[in-house]
Every structure is written in structure tokens, then in C-alpha cells.
Design a protein around this motif. Structure first.
Motif, mmCIF file in Angstrom:
data_model
loop_
_atom_site.group_PDB
_atom_site.id
_atom_site.type_symbol
_atom_site.label_atom_id
_atom_site.label_comp_id
_atom_site.label_asym_id
_atom_site.label_seq_id
_atom_site.Cartn_x
_atom_site.Cartn_y
_atom_site.Cartn_z
ATOM 1 N N GLN A 57 1.916 10.609 -68.447
ATOM 2 C CA GLN A 57 1.747 10.996 -69.851
ATOM 3 C C GLN A 57 1.514 9.775 -70.734
ATOM 4 O O GLN A 57 2.229 9.544 -71.702
ATOM 5 N N HIS A 67 3.714 15.940 -75.376
ATOM 6 C CA HIS A 67 4.013 17.355 -75.132
ATOM 7 C C HIS A 67 4.848 17.884 -76.299
ATOM 8 O O HIS A 67 5.321 17.105 -77.129
ATOM 9 N N SER A 110 7.669 19.133 -75.986
ATOM 10 C CA SER A 110 9.083 19.110 -75.588
ATOM 11 C C SER A 110 9.944 18.362 -76.603
ATOM 12 O O SER A 110 11.172 18.541 -76.632
ATOM 13 N N GLN A 163 12.010 20.747 -78.534
ATOM 14 C CA GLN A 163 13.234 21.187 -77.853
ATOM 15 C C GLN A 163 14.396 20.267 -78.214
ATOM 16 O O GLN A 163 15.481 20.712 -78.572
ATOM 17 N N ARG A 209 -2.934 12.785 -75.080
ATOM 18 C CA ARG A 209 -2.817 11.984 -73.848
ATOM 19 C C ARG A 209 -3.973 10.990 -73.816
ATOM 20 O O ARG A 209 -5.086 11.327 -74.246
ATOM 21 N N GLN A 258 -0.296 23.005 -76.728
ATOM 22 C CA GLN A 258 0.710 23.568 -75.811
ATOM 23 C C GLN A 258 1.581 24.578 -76.542
ATOM 24 O O GLN A 258 1.716 24.533 -77.764
ATOM 25 N N GLU A 272 5.561 25.789 -75.824
ATOM 26 C CA GLU A 272 6.718 25.526 -74.986
ATOM 27 C C GLU A 272 7.816 26.518 -75.347
ATOM 28 O O GLU A 272 7.874 26.970 -76.489
ATOM 29 N N PHE A 312 9.789 18.024 -62.678
ATOM 30 C CA PHE A 312 9.731 17.521 -64.047
ATOM 31 C C PHE A 312 11.068 16.826 -64.290
ATOM 32 O O PHE A 312 12.109 17.364 -63.893
ATOM 33 N N PHE A 320 12.832 16.589 -66.824
ATOM 34 C CA PHE A 320 13.737 17.271 -67.771
ATOM 35 C C PHE A 320 14.241 18.615 -67.271
ATOM 36 O O PHE A 320 14.989 19.297 -67.960
ATOM 37 N N THR A 321 13.811 19.060 -66.073
ATOM 38 C CA THR A 321 14.323 20.327 -65.521
ATOM 39 C C THR A 321 14.743 20.150 -64.064
ATOM 40 O O THR A 321 14.155 19.358 -63.330
ATOM 41 N N GLY A 333 4.415 25.088 -66.397
ATOM 42 C CA GLY A 333 5.520 24.411 -65.732
ATOM 43 C C GLY A 333 6.820 24.936 -66.313
ATOM 44 O O GLY A 333 6.879 25.342 -67.478
ATOM 45 N N SER A 334 7.871 24.960 -65.483
ATOM 46 C CA SER A 334 9.130 25.531 -65.976
ATOM 47 C C SER A 334 10.322 24.996 -65.173
ATOM 48 O O SER A 334 10.135 24.261 -64.192
ATOM 49 N N GLY A 335 11.507 25.364 -65.582
ATOM 50 C CA GLY A 335 12.700 24.965 -64.831
ATOM 51 C C GLY A 335 13.969 25.151 -65.638
ATOM 52 O O GLY A 335 13.928 25.557 -66.806
ATOM 53 N N ALA A 353 13.536 26.225 -69.548
ATOM 54 C CA ALA A 353 12.434 25.793 -70.421
ATOM 55 C C ALA A 353 11.137 26.002 -69.666
ATOM 56 O O ALA A 353 11.114 26.073 -68.440
ATOM 57 N N PHE A 354 10.075 26.117 -70.424
ATOM 58 C CA PHE A 354 8.747 26.222 -69.807
ATOM 59 C C PHE A 354 7.720 25.680 -70.787
ATOM 60 O O PHE A 354 7.990 25.585 -71.996
ATOM 61 N N GLY A 355 6.566 25.285 -70.261
ATOM 62 C CA GLY A 355 5.521 24.773 -71.147
ATOM 63 C C GLY A 355 4.153 25.073 -70.570
ATOM 64 O O GLY A 355 3.961 25.001 -69.354
#
Ligand code: DAH
Length: 370
Positions: free
Chosen positions: A181, A197, A199, A202, A223, A237, A239, A277, A279-280, A311-313, A334-336
Motif C-alpha cells: 500500500q 484504504h 480503514s 474504523q 495508491r 472503497q 468498508e 491482512f 488488521f484481521t 477482503g474480510s476478517g 471487518a470487511f472492505g
């Protein structure tokens, strides 16, 4: 001996008070009153059809040599006792003349529009209706699905500090995942950058300390990537974040199943692949069956029959503690997801750069899109 002038004075005084004089004055007054009566009738009956006639009226009655002035001049010939009475009559007459003049002016000015070329029956100019950008259409659609599940919209800054974009998300300095990133730095030491992102929203919401949290975060991200038909240095995005007591991976799956069916139709197939990820933990990527080839395999899905959409977790305990939330009490998922990819698919667009070129020929195709 009497002075000579006494006799003359006596005779003129006797004339002054004689009946002859009184009779003369009475007649004069009568004549003036009759005159005023006639004038009144003439004025009341008068009509003007244009400005010229109104001006003639003014000159005749109210001009410096006009009839009202003339009558005023007669005041000196009126007997002393009658002056007050005559003065009042004259004043009323003057007022009548003036108000008639104002009335005539108004009437002739009201006639004007009828003689102009203004046509009040013509239809109005049409106002061109703009169109929503396909990215906004897609974002609104995603938001409305999650709103039905009780998610609220939250927003955050596009220029962000290093901590909110990376460190708080369990991506400390020199973490290898930062390489994926790379972004644009507005300032270094301390670092301010264009967020990579959404995030960061969050983190900002968790820092507020109000639990439970159930938010959806749309926004633009950046990016440092080469611009091509497939990728861009900025995109969008959405999220999601849900934090409460006893939130499990089953909640995550159920929420995203609901979303996929609402978004892509009830016959869509869904699969989760383990992923990573920072963060998850655990993390998963969600794929949907390719809607173009119905899972058979085509160029868009690179012959796999699947399209990766998000993406999620489960939120990493480190992230919770970084934001002051007790990871032993609370859990969350969370997911994005990117917006451009689903928009490309939905509208059959083959070049991501079209979204930001502002070409009206492209944009106006979405005029009737809801
Ligand atoms: N932030 C990730 C990205 O930009 C997407 C993402 C993945 C967001 C998993 C999440 C998540 O919240 O749980 O690639």
C-alpha cells in the motif's frame, strides 16, 4: 378747517362699505364657485389613453400657467370673511386634480405591457438534468443494502496521519505489508499521507469509545500505482465494521452472504478463501461466481469461474487495544471492498480511467440510471 384728503377718504370708504361692493364680491364668489363646479365635472369625466394626453392634462390643470394656479390667483379678490371658505374649496379642488393626474399616469403605464412583445404563454426553457456518476450509483447501492442490516454511514479524512492509516491497524513501521500500500506523502516526519484504504475511519470510530459499533465507511483512497485500464492511483472503497460482545465469524459470513445475494442476485455462489491482512485474524477473501460466464470460465474471471470482491476478517485484538477497546470483552468483524471493479462489471465498462476523465459522452449514459 378740514384737510382736503378727508373728503376723498370719506367718499372711498363709503364706496368700500357700500352695498355695491358687497354685491360685487358676492357675485364674484358665486361665479368662482360655479367655475370650480364645472371644472370638477370636466376633470372627473376626463380619460387619457396615452402618455401624451396625460401630459396635456398636467399642463392644462397643474402647470405653472395652469387653471389651478389661476384660481389661486383669484383668492385676493375674495372678501375677507369668505377667504377661509374659498381657500378650503380651492384646496379640495387642487387635490382632486392632483389625484386624477396620478390615476391617469398609473392607468397609461399599465397599458404598456399590452403594447410590448412579451408573450407570457410561451413555454419555459428546459433545464438539463444531470446524471449520477456510476461510482456514486454503485456506492449508494452498497450502502442501502447494509443500512437495511442496521449499519450507519461513517466518514473520515482523505489526508491522514501514519498512525491512523498504518500503525493503529497493526501495520507498524517497516512492516512488510506496508509495501502493498505505497502512497503519496503530503509531509514527512511526522508523516501525513493520502489514505490507502478507508480503514482509517474504523480506527477513528473505535477511538470514540461508543460501543457497539456497526458502521459502513465509503470513500476515496490512493495508491502509488501506474495508471492503466485496470488500475489507478486513486479509487473508491466501502468498508464495514461491527464490534460488540460475542460477535463471531458466523456473523461475518451471514452478513456478507446477505450482501452478495442482494447485490448480485439470489443465484450467486459465494466462497471464502483464507487470506492475510495485518488488521484481521483470521482473515478471508470472499469470491462470487462470475456473473458473465455463470461460473464456466471467461476472460473477465481469468477462466476460474470466480471473481474476488472483498477482503474480510475478525478484528485483530491488537487493533482493538490500540483504540482503547478491551479485546477480552469485545470482538468484531471487518470487511472492505473496492467500488470500481463491481461498477466495471455491472455497466460493462472496459477501462477504469473512464471514471475520472469527466467525459460528458460517458457520464450522460447514466442519466436514467437509478
Ligand atoms: N483495507 C483492505 C485493503 O484496502 C481491505 C480490507 C480487508 C478491509 C479486510 C478490511 C478487512 O476491513 O477486514 O486492501
Amino acid at each position: 378747517m378740514k384737510p382736503i384728503w378727508t373728503g376723498a377718504l370719506q367718499s372711498s370708504l363709503s364706496f368700500f362699505f357700500s352695498f355695491d361692493l358687497l354685491a360685487y364680491l358676492c357675485r364674484l364668489m358665486e361665479e368662482l364657485l360655479k367655475q370650480i363646479k364645472d371644472y370638477r365635472a370636466e376633470i372627473e369625466a376626463f380619460n387619457a389613453s396615452d402618455d401624451k394626453a396625460v401630459e396635456e392634462f398636467r399642463i392644462k390643470w397643474l402647470g405653472t400657467k395652469g387653471l389651478v394656479k389661476n384660481l389661486m390667483g383669484e383668492m385676493k379678490n375674495v372678501s375677507h370673511e369668505k377667504k377661509k371658505e374659498f381657500g378650503q374649496i380651492l384646496n379640495e379642488f387642487k387635490q382632486l386634480t392632483e389625484s386624477k393626474y396620478e390615476e391617469l399616469k398609473l392607468l397609461t403605464s399599465n397599458f404598456k405591457p399590452q403594447t410590448s412583445n412579451l408573450d407570457l404563454t410561451l413555454p419555459g426553457d428546459t433545464i438539463p438534468v444531470g446524471s449520477r456518476h456510476p461510482i456514486s450509483l454503485m456506492t449508494n447501492r452498497i450502502i442501502s443494502i447494509f443500512q437495511r442490516l442496521g449499519f450507519a454511514v461513517a466518514e473520515g479524512p482523505e489526508i491522514e496521519d501514519d498512525w491512523h492509516n498504518f500503525t493503529a491497524l497493526n501495520l507498524p513501521e517497516h512492516h512488510p505489508a506496508r509495501d502493498m500500500q505505497d502512497t503519496f506523502y503530503v509531509q514527512q516526519n511526522p508523516d501525513w499521507l493520502l489514505r490507502t484504504h478507508t480503514s482509517n475511519i474504523q480506527i477513528r470510530e473505535m477511538q470514540k469509545g461508543k460501543l457497539p459499533i456497526r458502521i459502513i465507511c465509503p470513500g476515496r483512497v490512493y495508491r502509488n500505482e501506474t495508471v492503466s485500464a485496470r488500475s489507478h492511483c486513486f479509487f473508491h472503497q466501502v468498508e464495514g465494521l461491527y464490534i460488540d460482545e460475542n460477535v463471531s465469524f458466523a456473523d461475518l459470513k451471514q452478513t456478507l452472504y446477505f450482501f452478495a445475494k442482494e447485490m448480485y442476485g439470489s443465484d450467486v455462489k459465494i466462497r471464502f478463501r483464507p487470506s492475510y491482512f495485518p488488521f484481521t485474524e483470521p482473515s478471508a477473501e470472499m469470491d462470487i461466481s462470475c456473473m458473465l460466464c455463470k461460473g464456466v470460465g471467461c476472460n473477465v474471471c481469468k477462466k476460474t469461474g470466480w471473481l474476488e470482491i472483498l477482503g474480510s476478517g475478525m478484528v485483530h485484538p491488537n487493533v482493538l487495544s490500540n483504540c482503547g477497546i478491551d479485546p477480552n470483552k469485545y470482538t468484531g468483524f471487518a470487511f472492505g471492498m473496492g467500488i470500481e471493479r463491481p461498477a466495471l462489471l455491472k455497466y460493462g465498462i472496459n477501462d477504469i480511467r473512464l471514471f475520472s476523465e469527466n467525459d460528458v459522452r460517458f457520464l450522460k449514459q447514466f442519466t436514467s440510471a437509478v
